[in-house]
Design a protein around this motif. Structure first.
Motif, PDB file in Angstrom:
ATOM      1  N   ASP A 206       0.865  -1.179   0.000  1.00  0.00           N
ATOM      2  CA  ASP A 206       0.000   0.000   0.000  1.00  0.00           C
ATOM      3  C   ASP A 206       0.905   1.233   0.000  1.00  0.00           C
ATOM      4  OD1 ASP A 206      -2.107   1.764   0.337  1.00  0.00           O
ATOM      5  OD2 ASP A 206      -3.050   0.601   1.940  1.00  0.00           O
ATOM      6  N   PHE A 207       1.105   1.816  -1.197  1.00  0.00           N
ATOM      7  CA  PHE A 207       2.012   2.965  -1.318  1.00  0.00           C
ATOM      8  C   PHE A 207       1.211   4.268  -1.377  1.00  0.00           C
ATOM      9  CE2 PHE A 207       4.253  -0.573  -3.391  1.00  0.00           C
ATOM     10  CZ  PHE A 207       5.522  -0.485  -2.836  1.00  0.00           C
ATOM     11  N   CYS A 208       1.847   5.373  -0.995  1.00  0.00           N
ATOM     12  CA  CYS A 208       1.208   6.665  -1.187  1.00  0.00           C
ATOM     13  C   CYS A 208       2.255   7.745  -1.449  1.00  0.00           C
ATOM     14  CB  CYS A 208       0.330   7.036   0.002  1.00  0.00           C
ATOM     15  SG  CYS A 208       1.198   7.188   1.560  1.00  0.00           S
ATOM     16  N   PHE A 209       1.850   8.732  -2.233  1.00  0.00           N
ATOM     17  CA  PHE A 209       2.704   9.906  -2.419  1.00  0.00           C
ATOM     18  C   PHE A 209       1.880  11.072  -2.954  1.00  0.00           C
ATOM     19  CE2 PHE A 209       3.083   7.380  -6.344  1.00  0.00           C
ATOM     20  CZ  PHE A 209       2.946   8.315  -7.356  1.00  0.00           C
ATOM     21  N   LEU A 210       2.455  12.272  -2.806  1.00  0.00           N
ATOM     22  CA  LEU A 210       1.829  13.492  -3.299  1.00  0.00           C
ATOM     23  C   LEU A 210       2.528  13.948  -4.570  1.00  0.00           C
ATOM     24  CD1 LEU A 210       1.436  15.565  -0.015  1.00  0.00           C
ATOM     25  CD2 LEU A 210      -0.431  14.849  -1.516  1.00  0.00           C
ATOM     26  N   LEU A 211       1.753  14.498  -5.500  1.00  0.00           N
ATOM     27  CA  LEU A 211       2.327  15.178  -6.655  1.00  0.00           C
ATOM     28  C   LEU A 211       2.534  16.629  -6.243  1.00  0.00           C
ATOM     29  CD1 LEU A 211      -0.288  13.819  -9.225  1.00  0.00           C
ATOM     30  CD2 LEU A 211       1.962  12.857  -8.742  1.00  0.00           C
ATOM     31  N   ASN A 212       3.762  17.137  -6.400  1.00  0.00           N
ATOM     32  CA  ASN A 212       3.981  18.547  -6.121  1.00  0.00           C
ATOM     33  C   ASN A 212       4.949  19.134  -7.141  1.00  0.00           C
ATOM     34  OD1 ASN A 212       6.109  17.148  -4.938  1.00  0.00           O
ATOM     35  ND2 ASN A 212       5.657  17.803  -2.874  1.00  0.00           N
ATOM     36  N   ALA A 213       5.050  20.453  -7.165  1.00  0.00           N
ATOM     37  CA  ALA A 213       5.841  21.112  -8.202  1.00  0.00           C
ATOM     38  C   ALA A 213       6.502  22.350  -7.637  1.00  0.00           C
ATOM     39  CB  ALA A 213       4.950  21.492  -9.386  1.00  0.00           C
ATOM     40  N   TYR A 214       7.689  22.643  -8.157  1.00  0.00           N
ATOM     41  CA  TYR A 214       8.457  23.798  -7.682  1.00  0.00           C
ATOM     42  C   TYR A 214       9.027  24.544  -8.870  1.00  0.00           C
ATOM     43  CZ  TYR A 214       8.061  21.323  -3.287  1.00  0.00           C
ATOM     44  OH  TYR A 214       7.547  20.698  -2.189  1.00  0.00           O
ATOM     45  N   ASP A 215       9.347  25.811  -8.631  1.00  0.00           N
ATOM     46  CA  ASP A 215      10.064  26.585  -9.630  1.00  0.00           C
ATOM     47  C   ASP A 215      11.347  27.082  -8.971  1.00  0.00           C
ATOM     48  OD1 ASP A 215      10.826  27.933 -11.854  1.00  0.00           O
ATOM     49  OD2 ASP A 215       9.439  29.611 -11.604  1.00  0.00           O
ATOM     50  N   ILE A 216      12.421  26.352  -9.181  1.00  0.00           N
ATOM     51  CA  ILE A 216      13.711  26.704  -8.569  1.00  0.00           C
ATOM     52  C   ILE A 216      14.722  26.876  -9.691  1.00  0.00           C
ATOM     53  CG2 ILE A 216      15.510  26.006  -6.935  1.00  0.00           C
ATOM     54  CD1 ILE A 216      13.419  24.232  -5.536  1.00  0.00           C
ATOM     55  N   ASP A 217      15.243  28.078  -9.839  1.00  0.00           N
ATOM     56  CA  ASP A 217      16.234  28.319 -10.892  1.00  0.00           C
ATOM     57  C   ASP A 217      17.465  27.459 -10.643  1.00  0.00           C
ATOM     58  OD1 ASP A 217      14.834  30.145 -12.401  1.00  0.00           O
ATOM     59  OD2 ASP A 217      15.545  31.879 -11.264  1.00  0.00           O
ATOM     60  N   PRO A 218      18.022  26.842 -11.707  1.00  0.00           N
ATOM     61  CA  PRO A 218      19.263  26.093 -11.532  1.00  0.00           C
ATOM     62  C   PRO A 218      20.305  26.978 -10.841  1.00  0.00           C
ATOM     63  CG  PRO A 218      18.380  25.709 -13.716  1.00  0.00           C
ATOM     64  CD  PRO A 218      17.523  26.770 -13.092  1.00  0.00           C
ATOM     65  N   GLY A 219      20.955  26.415  -9.834  1.00  0.00           N
ATOM     66  CA  GLY A 219      21.961  27.168  -9.106  1.00  0.00           C
ATOM     67  C   GLY A 219      21.420  27.846  -7.863  1.00  0.00           C
ATOM     68  N   SER A 220      20.091  27.909  -7.732  1.00  0.00           N
ATOM     69  CA  SER A 220      19.526  28.494  -6.508  1.00  0.00           C
ATOM     70  C   SER A 220      18.833  27.384  -5.718  1.00  0.00           C
ATOM     71  CB  SER A 220      18.556  29.629  -6.838  1.00  0.00           C
ATOM     72  OG  SER A 220      17.390  29.111  -7.427  1.00  0.00           O
ATOM     73  N   ALA A 221      18.246  27.719  -4.583  1.00  0.00           N
ATOM     74  CA  ALA A 221      17.700  26.679  -3.701  1.00  0.00           C
ATOM     75  C   ALA A 221      16.280  26.958  -3.227  1.00  0.00           C
ATOM     76  CB  ALA A 221      18.611  26.506  -2.486  1.00  0.00           C
ATOM     77  N   THR A 222      15.811  28.182  -3.393  1.00  0.00           N
ATOM     78  CA  THR A 222      14.489  28.540  -2.874  1.00  0.00           C
ATOM     79  C   THR A 222      13.488  28.655  -4.021  1.00  0.00           C
ATOM     80  OG1 THR A 222      15.596  29.761  -1.117  1.00  0.00           O
ATOM     81  CG2 THR A 222      13.257  30.224  -1.437  1.00  0.00           C
ATOM     82  N   PRO A 223      12.311  28.044  -3.886  1.00  0.00           N
ATOM     83  CA  PRO A 223      11.312  28.127  -4.956  1.00  0.00           C
ATOM     84  C   PRO A 223      10.843  29.565  -5.184  1.00  0.00           C
ATOM     85  CG  PRO A 223      10.720  26.443  -3.358  1.00  0.00           C
ATOM     86  CD  PRO A 223      11.861  27.209  -2.766  1.00  0.00           C
ATOM     87  N   LYS A 224      10.540  29.862  -6.437  1.00  0.00           N
ATOM     88  CA  LYS A 224       9.927  31.152  -6.760  1.00  0.00           C
ATOM     89  C   LYS A 224       8.434  31.004  -6.493  1.00  0.00           C
ATOM     90  CE  LYS A 224      11.686  32.643 -10.870  1.00  0.00           C
ATOM     91  NZ  LYS A 224      12.222  32.316 -12.226  1.00  0.00           N
ATOM     92  N   ILE A 225       7.948  31.732  -5.499  1.00  0.00           N
ATOM     93  CA  ILE A 225       6.570  31.501  -5.045  1.00  0.00           C
ATOM     94  C   ILE A 225       5.534  32.201  -5.903  1.00  0.00           C
ATOM     95  CG2 ILE A 225       7.204  31.056  -2.638  1.00  0.00           C
ATOM     96  CD1 ILE A 225       6.361  34.002  -2.101  1.00  0.00           C
TER      97      ILE A 225
END
Ligand SMILES: [Cu+2]
Length: 470
Positions: A206-225
Motif C-alpha cells: 500500500d504505497f502513497c505519495f503526493l504530486l507537487n511542483a516547484y520553480d527553482i532556478d538552476p543554481g539556486s535553492a528557494t522556490p519562486k513563489i
C-alpha cells in the motif's frame, strides 16, 4: 519489545532516539515530543504499537508520524518549519514543511479514532492546517480567518476530531496558501477502515505519495513563489527522478497506490505492463459498478486517486506522469526547436564571436544526456538516470515498479535490475529487410479552401515562440 523495535525501524535511528526521549517524558510533558526526520529515504511501514490494528502504508521517499496514546486519544505533534529537502542526490531545496521534511509525514489513523493534533508554528509567518477531504466539525477545518484565527509564529494550536470515514486525505495550510504550498507545505493522511469493508480490499503493498511542483532556478535553492503555472521541477513527494525510489513488490502481490495532487495542473499518471482500477477518490471508496480497467488515470488539482492492480508481470515497469515535460528536470526551455536545421556551419561562425556557443538539438534532445555541459551548483541534469541498457533520459515525475518473484513479503528493498531471460529483450536486426509499407496518399480535405492556389513549397521558416502553458 518487538513492536517497539519495528516502531523504531519505521522512523529511523535519529528519530528513534527522539521518540525514546518522548517515552520518558510522556507523563510530564503536556505536548508530545515532536518526532523529526532528516533522511529522504522511503521508510518501512510504521506498524502500530498502540491503538487499533491496521495494515500500514509506505510513503514514497517519506515516513509516517509516530503518535502517543493519551486517555484513548491519538496525539500527534506537527511542527511547521523551514526544511532542507534533498530533491535528488546533490540537489537540495530550501523549502517549508513539517517535522524536518517536505512533504510532512503521513498521518495514519483508524476510522473512529479520536485524534488530537498539536501544530507548532516555527515559520516566520502565520499558518494553519486544513484537513483536506475529511468530515470534521467546522471549527477544526483549518481555514484561517474563516474557521479559526491563524496560528502566529511561535504559537501552538490544537485540532481535535474523530476520523469519521476511511480514505486517503491530504493536509496543507489555508493561510497565505500560495506561498506556503509553493514552498512545499503539505502531507498525506490515511484513515484505515475499522473492520473489513465491502469496498476496501486487503492488499499486500500500500504505497502513497503526493504530486507537487516547484520553480527553482538552476543554481539556486528557494522556490519562486509567484510562479503560477510555469514550474520547472515536477516532483513526487518533493523528489525528482532519479531521486524517486522504485516501488518494489512481489510477483502476485495486490498493490494499492494512493496519489494526491497538490500542484497547479493535472497529471495523467501512467503505469506500464499492467491494468489498474481506480478504487477510491477523495470522496471515498469507488462503488464496484463504477470501476473499469485503465493504464492511465488523470489526477486533477486537489484530487486524490487510489489505484489497485495485481502485480502479475515480472520486470521493471516504468511508472510516470504522461505529460512529457513533467518527466524532465529544470531546463532553460525558451529554446527554439532546431530538429532538421543544419546549423553547424553557422555555429562555426558564431563561435568566432561567442566562444561558448554550442549547437543544440538539431537531431532531437537526447544528446543532452551526454553533453558535458557545466551545470551550476545545486541542480541536476534535465534528463538523466542510468538504466541497465543506458540512459533512460528522464527526470521529474518518473519511477519504476519492480515486480520480482523473489521479493519477500514485507521486504521493500530495491532488488536491483530485472534479469531478462535470454532472447527476451528487443534486439538489433542485422539481416536483410523486407520493404516497409508506406502510406502514399496525400489525404483529402473536408471543404475547399477559398483562396488562390499557391506554388507548392516546403516550409523552412521557424517561428519564434514563447513557452507559456506547457
Ligand atoms: Cu504531470
Amino acid at each position: 519489545m518487538t513492536s517497539r523495535r519495528r516502531f523504531f525501524q519505521g522512523v529511523g535511528a535519529a528519530a528513534a532516539a527522539a521518540s525514546l526521549a518522548q517515552v520518558s517524558q510522556v507523563a510530564l510533558a503536556a505536548l508530545p515530543e515532536p518526532v523529526l526526520q532528516d533522511k529522504p529515504d522511503t521508510m518501512p511501514p510504521l506498524v502500530p504499537a498502540t491503538g487499533r490494528e491496521y495494515n500500514p502504508v509506505v510513503t514514497l521517499n517519506g515516513w509516517t508520524l509516530p503518535w502517543r496514546m493519551n486517555g484513548g486519544v491519538k496525539e500527534f505533534h506537527l511542527v511547521a518549519e523551514p526544511v532542507v529537502r534533498e530533491m535528488a542526490l546533490g540537489f537540495k531545496a530550501h523549502l517549508w514543511g513539517y517535522n524536518g521534511q517536505s512533504p510532512g509525514p503521513t498521518i495514519e489513523v483508524v476510522e473512529g479514532d479520536r485524534v488530537r493534533i498539536f501544530v507548532t508554528n516555527k515559520l516566520p509567518e502565520h499558518t494553519s492546517v486544513h484537513w483536506h477531504g475529511q468530515r470534521i466539525p467546522n471549527g477544526m477545518d483549518g481555514v484561517s480567518g474563516l474557521t479559526q484565527p491563524a496560528i502566529g509564529p511561535g504559537k501552538t494550536f490544537v485540532y481535535e476530531f474523530v476520523a469519521r470515514r476511511p480514505g486517503t486525505f491530504m493536509y496543507h495550510p489555508h493561510a497565505d496558501e500560495m506561498t506556503q504550498m509553493a514552498m512545499g507545505m503539505m502531507g498525506l493522511w490515511v484513515t484505515h477502515p475499522r473492520a473489513k469493508h465491502a469496498l476496501i480490499d486487503e492488499v499486500q503493498r500500500d504505497f502513497c505519495f503526493l504530486l507537487n511542483a516547484y520553480d527553482i532556478d538552476p543554481g539556486s535553492a528557494t522556490p519562486k513563489i509567484m510562479t503560477m503555472l510555469d514550474f520547472n521541477l515536477w516532483s513526487w513527494n518533493s523528489r525528482i527522478f532519479p531521486g524517486i525510489d522504485s516501488l518494489n513488490v512481489r510477483l502476485g502481490d495486490k498493490v494499492r497506490i494512493r496519489i494526491g495532487n497538490l500542484t497547479m495542473t493535472n497529471h495523467p499518471i501512467h503505469l506500464h505492463g499492467h491494468e489498474f482500477t481506480v478504487t477510491g477518490t477523495d470522496g471515498g471508496p469507488t462503488p464496484k459498478s463504477a470501476r473499469w480497467p485503465e493504464v492511465t488515470t488523470d489526477i486533477a488539482v486537489g484530487q486524490m486517486r487510489q489505484i489497485e492492480f495485481v502485480a502479475d508481470e515480472e520486470g521493471d515497469w516504468a511508472f510516470h506522469c504522461h505529460k512529457s515535460h513533467h518527466t524532465m528536470n529544470a531546463m532553460g526551455h525558451d529554446v527554439p526547436t532546431m530538429i532538421g536545421v543544419e546549423h553547424r556551419g553557422v555555429a562555426r561562425q558564431i563561435t568566432q564571436l561567442i566562444p561558448d556557443y554550442m549547437v543544440m538539438s538539431e537531431r532531437g534532445m537526447a544528446d543532452m544526456t551526454e553533453m558535458q555541459m557545466p551545470l551550476p551548483d545545486n541542480t541536476i541534469p534535465m534528463m538523466t538516470g542510468e538504466g541497465p541498457f543506458g540512459s533512460v533520459e528522464m527526470g521529474g515525475m518518473f519511477s519504476v515498479l519492480k515486480v520480482r518473484r523473489g521479493q519477500s513479503p514485507g521486504d521493500y528493498r530495491d532488488p536491483g535490475w530485472y534479469q531478462h531471460a535470454a532472447g527476451a529483450v528487443a534486439f538489433e536486426w542485422t539481416g536483410s529487410l523486407p520493404d516497409p509499407a508506406r502510406f502514399a496518399a496525400q489525404g483529402g480535405q473536408s471543404m475547399p479552401i477559398r483562396q488562390k492556389a499557391m506554388r507548392e513549397t516546403e516550409v523552412r521558416v521557424r517561428k519564434p515562440t514563447g513557452h507559456s502553458g506547457h
